[in-house]
Design an enzyme around this catalytic site. Structure first.
Site, PDB file in Angstrom:
ATOM      1  N   ASN A 100       0.728  -1.256   0.448  1.00  0.00           N
ATOM      2  CA  ASN A 100       0.230  -0.008   0.409  1.00  0.00           C
ATOM      3  C   ASN A 100       0.521   1.195  -0.014  1.00  0.00           C
ATOM      4  OD1 ASN A 100      -2.741   1.178   0.913  1.00  0.00           O
ATOM      5  ND2 ASN A 100      -1.136   2.380   2.730  1.00  0.00           N
ATOM      6  N   TYR A 166       2.700   9.899 -10.962  1.00  0.00           N
ATOM      7  CA  TYR A 166       1.660   8.940 -10.173  1.00  0.00           C
ATOM      8  C   TYR A 166       0.867   8.492 -10.609  1.00  0.00           C
ATOM      9  CZ  TYR A 166      -1.700   7.789  -6.341  1.00  0.00           C
ATOM     10  OH  TYR A 166      -2.277   7.351  -5.378  1.00  0.00           O
ATOM     11  N   LYS A 170       1.173   4.493 -11.122  1.00  0.00           N
ATOM     12  CA  LYS A 170      -0.466   3.009 -10.611  1.00  0.00           C
ATOM     13  C   LYS A 170      -0.225   2.550 -12.292  1.00  0.00           C
ATOM     14  CE  LYS A 170      -1.147   4.862  -6.649  1.00  0.00           C
ATOM     15  NZ  LYS A 170      -0.255   3.605  -5.692  1.00  0.00           N
TER      16      LYS A 170
END
Length: 265
Positions: A100, A166, A170
């Site tokens: 995470n 980001y 991802k």
């Protein structure tokens, strides 16, 4: 924990959660603990991580579990190797991993994006997931199987202007998840990802788009979701536990979207 409030029976299981000192990581560690698992919380925030582990341990012990904290920077291969080894030494094995840990990075157009920030975001958000899985897989094999869940994002599925690092990281997490799921599909190890929408976490509320002190921006972002609200960390934790549980026994390589309908628009 399921949506109707029932608790999975994860007694005698061991879970590892990175980025566990706050937000989604903390909520997921707590959910594992309530299900009876022994949980290793990992983070670079030592004080917050240790405090979270102490609080969560009290819940875990009510179900026969436990919770501990270990310092780990997931961008460091040495830290990740030591984190997994410490989990196995402390609790006797590893059954579930929730990778995470992540950072938001800067908000800037691609042409203006700082090189050093790009490298840092990719190092934590993508390389960190690779390193975690690399060292978790042997521990899961030694246990005879298990489940990995990687925290991707809706930005692993769609673009978001001014968040190139980001978004790229991802997207990479989802590709890595699919590859690893194929590799391990016959070994009793399932590998999935969860793709949250905008969630009420410190990353969203205090950093990044920083909605906590801007009501107009919060309403605008909430309106991007057909449910017209932000999600909660507990809702993501529920999805992670389902993916780890026997209820998801035929699910692998899946980017499970938990976004209030964001990517349907």
């Amino acid at each position: 924990m399921t949506s109707n409030g029932t608790i999975y029976d994860m007694r005698d299981k061991v879970a590892l959660v990175t980025g566990a000192s706050s937000g989604i990581g903390r909520a997921t560690a707590l959910a594992f603990a309530k299900a009876g698992a022994r949980v290793m919380l990992a983070d670079v925030q030592d004080e917050a991580g240790d405090a979270a582990a102490r609080e969560i341990a009290a819940c875990a012990r009510l179900r026969g579990g436990d919770a501990r904290f270990v310092h780990a920077d997931v961008s460091s291969a040495a830290d990740v190797r030591a984190m997994v080894a410490h989990t196995v030494e402390t609790f006797g094995g590893l059954d579930y991993a929730f990778n995470n840990a992540g950072i938001e990075g800067a908000l800037a157009p691609t042409a203006d994006y700082p090189d050093e920030t790009w490298q840092r975001v990719l190092a934590i958000n993508l390389t960190g997931v690779f390193l975690c899985m690399k060292h978790e897989i042997p521990a899961l094999r030694a246990r005879g199987g298990g489940a990995i869940v990687n925290n991707a994002s809706i930005l692993g599925l769609v673009g978001f202007a001014s968040a190139p690092a980001y978004t790229a990281a991802k997207h990479g997490v989802l590709g890595l998840t699919k590859v690893t799921a194929q590799e391990l599909a016959t070994e009793g190890i399932r590998v999935n990802a969860v793709c949250p929408g905008f969630i009420e976490t410190p990353m969203v509320m205090e950093r990044g788009v920083a909605l906590a002190h801007d009501d107009a921006a919060r309403r605008e972002v909430a309106g991007l979701h057909p449910m017209n609200r932000l999600g909660t960390s507990e809702e993501i934790a529920a999805a992670v536990l389902w993916l780890c549980s026997g209820a998801a026994s035929f699910v692998t390589g899946e980017p499970l979207v938990v976004d209030g309908g964001y990517v349907t628009r």
